[in-house]
Design an enzyme around this catalytic site. Sequence first.
Site, PDB file in Angstrom:
ATOM      1  N   ARG A   1     -11.299   0.210 -12.723  1.00 35.09           N
ATOM      2  CA  ARG A   1      -9.776   0.083 -13.273  1.00 35.09           C
ATOM      3  C   ARG A   1      -9.897   0.262 -14.594  1.00 35.09           C
ATOM      4  NH1 ARG A   1      -5.593  -1.352 -10.856  1.00 35.09           N
ATOM      5  NH2 ARG A   1      -5.745  -1.209  -8.191  1.00 35.09           N
TER       6      ARG A   1
ATOM      7  N   ARG B   1      -3.963  -0.509 -17.910  1.00 34.27           N
ATOM      8  CA  ARG B   1      -3.177  -1.763 -18.628  1.00 34.27           C
ATOM      9  C   ARG B   1      -4.456  -2.579 -20.219  1.00 34.27           C
ATOM     10  NH1 ARG B   1      -0.252  -4.651 -13.795  1.00 34.27           N
ATOM     11  NH2 ARG B   1      -1.952  -4.815 -13.890  1.00 34.27           N
TER      12      ARG B   1
ATOM     13  N   ARG C   1       2.756   4.251 -20.534  1.00 32.73           N
ATOM     14  CA  ARG C   1       3.826   4.185 -19.545  1.00 32.73           C
ATOM     15  C   ARG C   1       4.808   3.137 -19.469  1.00 32.73           C
ATOM     16  NH1 ARG C   1       5.542   2.289 -15.631  1.00 32.73           N
ATOM     17  NH2 ARG C   1       4.669   0.461 -14.124  1.00 32.73           N
TER      18      ARG C   1
ATOM     19  N   ASP D   1      -3.614   7.261  -7.327  1.00 29.55           N
ATOM     20  CA  ASP D   1      -4.443   5.478  -6.983  1.00 29.55           C
ATOM     21  C   ASP D   1      -4.285   5.480  -5.559  1.00 29.55           C
ATOM     22  OD1 ASP D   1      -2.630   2.440  -7.668  1.00 29.55           O
ATOM     23  OD2 ASP D   1      -3.269   3.105  -5.509  1.00 29.55           O
TER      24      ASP D   1
ATOM     25  N   TYR E   1      -2.337  -1.724   3.409  1.00 23.78           N
ATOM     26  CA  TYR E   1      -0.580  -1.679   3.018  1.00 23.78           C
ATOM     27  C   TYR E   1       0.391  -1.022   3.517  1.00 23.78           C
ATOM     28  CZ  TYR E   1      -2.889  -3.073  -1.560  1.00 23.78           C
ATOM     29  OH  TYR E   1      -3.806  -3.603  -2.521  1.00 23.78           O
TER      30      TYR E   1
END
Length: 347
Positions: free
Chosen positions: A24, A28, A37, A74, A151
């Site tokens: 990751r 962010r 973003r 992703d 998911y």
Amino acid sequence: MPDHLLIQAAKGETTQRVPIWIMRQAGRILPPYLKIRRSVKSFRHLVKNPELACEVTLQPVDILKVDAAIIFSDILVIPEAMNLPYELIEKKGPYFERTIQSPEDLSLLKTVTDLSEIGYTIEAIKLVKNELNNRVPLIGFAGCPWTIFAYMTEGSGSKTFSKAKRLLYQHPQMAHQLLQSITDSTIFYLKAQIAAGADIVQIFDSHAGMLSKQTFNAFSLPYIRQICAAITEVPVITFAKGAWFSLKELNELDCEVIGLDWTINPDYARQYISNKSLQGNLDPCQLYGKPKDIQKATQQMLSSFGGQSHIANLGHGVYPDTPLDNVKCFVETVQAWESTNVVVEES
Ligand code: CP3
């Protein structure tokens, strides 16, 4: 042209120093990512725009000086390509409006067999390869079938994954059918990433640890095994978070690297993983500590992996509120460690 450090370490070749990248790493924790973003409508827009995806893929290479880039995308692009679109809800995470709950629902889905639904990531990989100009290798990735299944059936993250696990017990045949379709889609997707230039791929089984040894070995491992066997073009890193109970089985996969989460001691893993490289495994929360303590813990981690056949990383993705300077401290500590500690044998 010799292989990059990361590829050498993945193949178990002697390296000058331990390479590092961070799960990751794009995203962010980086201020320029946040700026981009905020300028797009949604996370999916960013993933689907090859120029922007390329730009944010390169940011950690430039800012953190890590030894590899990982393509900005992703794991959820596969459910979407199979006809279950997702959204990312701010501060909550992924959300699927439609989910798979019963054998009948499988008719909603298609197996991915062409680039039409995933072409944007393939385009982004080509742009990144061009921009990188061989500075560092590029990591491609996908979710492992069990994690994607979780998911698609839960519709979001979960504390228990009881909806997903219920299907394993109530409808095992349907579960296998869906897992196989995800596997076939994932192999197609990874091969397309490799054809576009990915130098190595990682498969994420982020929710492996929700399963027992028996259910992991029955519903996750066989599909990971198929993916590893199918990907022969580049090294494969298998990261099954929480699957400490199946290290022996992971050792038998046809892949080059096993990723470890922070709960597994490297010397414990080495009792089971005999001829593969290892990746990991500093606790991401260690990066909330003082730089002096980060250095110490990182050096201890490096020593316990032994300095060879090791790719340094965290034991899971970096958390968004981690101070950037502490992430840099982690990277710098790994990259400075070689000169004083690793004895490279003359060949
Ligand atoms: O830097 C990189 O690692 C490359 C890009 C990448 C993303 N997601 C971008 C992203 C990678 C490799 C992933 C993998 C991923 N996605 C996993 C496996 C790794 C893991 O952490 O276990 C999983 C489970 C997902 C699903 C997912 N995507 C979740 C649960 C979330 C929300 C929570 C979170 O972690 O942010 C996402 C969104 C997501 N994927 C973001 C990024 C940068 C945050 C988007 C934003 O708010 O800007």
